[in-house]
Design a protein around this motif. Structure first.
Motif, short mmCIF file in Angstrom:
data_model
loop_
_atom_site.label_atom_id
_atom_site.label_comp_id
_atom_site.label_asym_id
_atom_site.label_seq_id
_atom_site.Cartn_x
_atom_site.Cartn_y
_atom_site.Cartn_z
N ALA A 390 0.81 -1.22 0.00
CA ALA A 390 0.00 0.00 0.00
C ALA A 390 0.84 1.26 0.00
O ALA A 390 0.32 2.35 -0.28
CB ALA A 390 -0.93 0.00 1.23
N GLN A 394 -0.07 5.44 -0.62
CA GLN A 394 -0.40 6.12 0.64
C GLN A 394 0.61 7.19 1.04
O GLN A 394 0.43 7.84 2.07
CB GLN A 394 -0.51 5.09 1.77
CG GLN A 394 -1.69 4.15 1.63
CD GLN A 394 -1.79 3.17 2.78
OE1 GLN A 394 -0.84 3.01 3.54
NE2 GLN A 394 -2.93 2.53 2.91
N LEU A 408 4.87 7.75 7.03
CA LEU A 408 3.94 6.65 6.75
C LEU A 408 4.24 5.44 7.63
O LEU A 408 3.33 4.85 8.24
CB LEU A 408 4.03 6.27 5.28
CG LEU A 408 3.12 5.13 4.82
CD1 LEU A 408 1.65 5.54 4.92
CD2 LEU A 408 3.46 4.73 3.38
#
Length: 860
Positions: A390, A394, A408
């Motif tokens: 992901a 993201q 992140l």
């Protein structure tokens, strides 16, 4: 479509024609295993011809699926080989070998074979070949059909197959049992039957290709996607294939190419696609967008560009920047393929000019820290795929990429341990029981490098292994020293269990088994001469106990905090409840007929026995909490149910008995059914790392000039610790195993070596199997470890009934009583039991039974 039975001669003989293997087909891939089977079938048919049993059944070779080629001409038919290219290529090479075998003695026959089966005599260029392989195989195949045989590719499948048949034809000329080579030719051309399926011009060849894949003739996702792409490239297929695809296919294996295709989907925004769904997802993507031929070409061109980045992940030595190269090498050693989406993103952004190499190196350092800190702190790895898959989609857009990645990975539910948690786990957690062996070694290597020694160790050349300073099997002297540090109601054995596997007690050494479990004074002398700074510091201490282990843990924690950057603060921290979640998982996994102790659970967690007791007493819903007993196997005086029980179900002993726990005459739980901290770790470890026998087991050859062999080392260590009768019994066991068709593999360990009773081929994962591993005792007598846990993932012993029968047979040995609950683990048998004649006989019968079961499976 039309289908009919035919022979190779009927298929390819007659007028000039050509069978074209499409660009999208995989390259020639038959191995010696396939060739040997085909040769056996050919010889069988040749013998039937020689005995004039021509009415006997022919041999069915398989199917060939053909479709009209877009270049088809009325005067020169061309066919696409949709399926069956491996068979046609192999038979053509076999006939080329026969032609060359008889060229000197029967040149007219050689010319006949050439013209009937291999070439179109009056055609030139590619049309001269009756079979036209893919571009990747074409130069080699052409060289073998037309000559000259120069510039052969090393390891080429085509060259290997041709050489195989040339060798077999020479063997067939053996004067003691001559075989007529022309009978062999006749067997190939007229005794091997095929089913030829021919499509009409309007048939959808791609759908046929897909259908074949769905009916057992398995093709990879990369094969299917390659087919789809080149079926769409109707005008520029040859150019795209030569310019982009052929170099791409040459630089990556089929599996690597498939992985790159999947990564491209992820980087393009499809972060939930599974690799096994790659083909369907990419096909849907193209068809929904009505992708043009130019866009298909652009997709392949982009694959080609990104393949350079991907190769740097697979082969870090190809990375030009020294700092980035070192960082990629560490992740490669960690086996961190899960991070590839993020790494590919970083290399792509650098090529686009959005990052420089120093920023890439800093971002990779965050990724490394994320992995290492989680491993040290025992964070489960089951969500890593999702996190990194992901990541490209993201990343925050309001900060540079490197800072965005740091943010992140620091965010809530990513579980990147902070400095306080890292320090705590280095002090308490059983580091040696978590992660993969190469990961543990890499952590210690990085810590050693942090000392900045002026003459650093060459870790790639040094044969270093992880060593417990306080040994795993402590002698009386060690236990007496530990007893001086015990608290109330704590034994030296429990203290040893708590600290033996912690990072503070571990180091790297190339010293041989003389370290073993000797007293600390002896280890000091050996460690003092080590080139490793961490070993010299250990040697400089006066004693080695809990205080020293904790002091060293604090020192290593400081270095770890400097080496591996911390997550950002304030992004959202994860809860600390996962340690207890680990306890809940392992208790739920307790097999029937087993129990454990508070001290065992504490050592497994890196906690304290009292904390374990308090948690279980105050946490409702923990499975099998009542199967946690005192170290003597008794219900704790302070035990209480965390939630009210139904009347009649609150009797702990009754519940234990119902769960298969036996009791001794004194009323204690049977100690044979107790699971130690090491057993608990093995329960959750599963079989992922159970490849030691396949990867490390070698046949005992010399490791370096002048060194003892692995086999010699094993018996030297065994002799030092066991009686001559036990050593003789082990030698006899090895002889019996080899008579059964097995071989003895020896592990690479120097501190403690090992011997595997192997069946099957050596040289790679998945090729062999072994029922037990033998270890010298290092002071406590040698043992045979029965690898039930490993066997549970290997056919045919995936059937629990077979593993249970193996256990029953082993329990027939006098002195062996393995509880059924340990069918999920790797229990030990004392090698000294083999001194009894009866035990040797029973074990020999058991191993014969094991071999027979495996061969039954192999034969089927």
């Amino acid at each position: 479509m039309q289908a009919k039975e035919t022979l190779f001669a009927d298929l390819v003989q007659g007028r000039a024609q050509q069978f074209q293997v499409p660009l999208y087909q995989r390259t020639y891939s038959w191995t010696e295993k396939h060739l040997k089977q085909l040769w056996s079938d050919i010889l069988e048919q040749a013998q039937l011809l020689e005995s004039e049993e021509e009415k006997a059944s022919t041999h069915f070779l398989g199917s060939v699926v053909l479709a009209p080629s877009p270049q088809n001409e009325a005067t020169f038919p061309r066919w696409l080989v949709v399926d069956g290219q491996q068979r046609l290529t192999t038979l053509s090479l076999a006939l080329a070998a026969i032609r060359d075998h008889v060229a000197d003695t029967a040149p007219d026959e050689a010319e006949r074979i050439n013209e009937e089966y291999l070439i179109n005599k009056r055609k030139s260029g590619n049309d001269h070949l009756r079979l036209l392989p893919t571009q990747a195989d074409r130069p080699q195949f052409t060289a073998h059909i037309r000559g000259p045989l120069t510039d052969q590719t090393a390891g080429s499948g085509v060259a290997t197959a041709y050489a195989f048949f040339r060798k077999k034809l020479v063997e067939a000329d053996d004067p003691a049992a001559p075989q007529d080579v022309f009978r062999i030719e006749q067997a190939i051309t007229s005794r091997l039957t095929l089913v030829a399926v021919t499509a009409e011009r309007g048939d959808n060849v791609h759908r046929i290709f897909e259908s074949l894949n769905n009916t057992g003739l398995k093709l990879s996702q990369a094969d299917l996607l390659r087919n789809y792409l080149f079926m769409r490239l109707t005008t520029r297929g040859e150019h795209v294939y030569e310019t982009y695809w052929l170099p791409l296919q040459g630089s990556l294996s089929n599996d690597e190419l498939e992985q790159l295709m999947w990564l491209q989907l992820v980087l393009d925004g499809d972060d939930r696609v599974r690799r096994q769904d790659l083909y369907a997802a990419q096909q849907k993507h193209f068809e929904e967008r009505r992708t043009s031929e130019a866009e298909i070409e652009g997709y392949i061109r982009e694959l080609h560009r990104r393949s350079v980045h991907f190769r740097r992940l697979l082969h870090p030595e190809e990375e030009p920047d020294l700092t980035v190269r070192a960082a990629l090498r560490r992740l490669d050693a960690w086996q961190a393929a899960v991070t590839y989406p993020a790494l590919m993103l970083l290399l792509d952004r650098r090529e686009r000019g959005e990052l420089d190499s120093s920023e890439v190196a800093r971002a990779v350092a965050y990724i490394e820290s994320f992995l290492v800190r989680r491993m040290i702190c025992r964070v489960p790895t089951n969500n890593l795929n999702r996190i990194f898959q992901a990541a490209p989609g993201q990343l925050p857009l309001d900060v540079p990429v490197t800072e965005g990645l740091h943010r992140l990975l620091s965010s809530e539910n990513r579980f990147w341990p902070d400095d306080a948690e890292l320090r705590d786990k280095i002090r308490k957690a059983p580091f040696y029981q978590y992660g993969r062996p190469q990961q543990r070694k890499l952590v210690l290597q990085r810590l050693e490098e942090s000392y900045g020694h002026p003459e650093p160790v060459d870790f790639t050349a040094a044969q270093l292994t992880v060593e417990h300073v306080m040994p795993q099997s402590p002698g009386d002297e060690w236990l007496r020293a530990l007893s001086e540090e015990t608290a109330d109601d704590e034994t030296a054995e429990e203290l040893h269990a708590l600290f033996q596997h912690t990072l503070g007690n571990l180091t790297l050494t190339a010293v041989n088994s003389e370290l073993s479990n000797h007293p600390f004074e002896r280890k000091q002398d050996l460690l003092r001469g080590s080139h490793l700074e961490m070993n010299r510091r250990i040697a400089a201490t006066e004693r080695w106990g809990v205080r020293e282990i904790l002091a060293r843990a604090d020192e290593l924690a400081n270095r770890a905090i400097d080496l591996w950057p911390a997550p950002l603060r304030g992004v959202g921290r994860a809860e600390r409840s996962r340690d207890w979640q680990l306890a809940h998982q392992v208790l739920a996994a307790l097999p029937h007929g087993t129990w454990t102790s508070y001290g065992d659970v504490a050592a497994f967690l890196g906690s304290g026995a009292q904390a374990v007791g308090n948690h279980l007493a105050n946490t409702p819903g923990v499975a099998y909490a009542y199967r946690v007993l005192t170290s003597e196997g008794r219900v704790s005086d302070g035990f209480r149910w965390a939630a009210p029980q139904d009347a009649g179900s609150d009797d702990v002993r009754a519940r234990l008995a119902a769960d298969g726990v036996r009791f001794t005459s004194s009323g204690a739980a049977d100690p044979a059914q107790r699971l130690t901290a090491d057993d608990l770790a093995a329960l959750l470890a599963g079989t992922d790392d159970e490849t030691d026998g396949e990867d490390n087991a070698q046949d005992g050859t010399v490791e370096a000039p002048g060194e003892e062999t692995r086999a010699e080392r094993f018996f030297r260590q065994l002799t030092a610790d066991d009686s001559p009768e036990t050593v003789d019994a082990v030698r006899a066991l090895f002889v019996h195993w080899e008579e059964l068709g097995g071989w003895i593999g020896h592990g690479a360990g120097r501190v403690t070596t090992s011997a595997f009773l192997m069946l099957g081929e050596a040289g790679g994962p998945g090729r062999g199997i072994w029922p037990m591993t033998l270890y010298p005792g290092t002071g406590r007598g040698g043992t045979a470890e029965v690898v039930f846990q490993y066997l549970a993932a290997r056919e045919p012993f995936t059937e629990r009934s077979l593993r249970a029968e193996l256990l029953t047979r082993l329990n027939a040995l006098d002195g062996v009583d393995i509880p059924e609950g340990k069918l999920e683990l790797r229990p030990n048998i004392r090698l000294s039991l083999l001194e009894k004649d009866r035990n040797r006989e029973v074990l020999a019968q058991t191993l014969t039974w094991f071999r027979d079961r495996w061969e039954d499976r192999s034969a089927s």
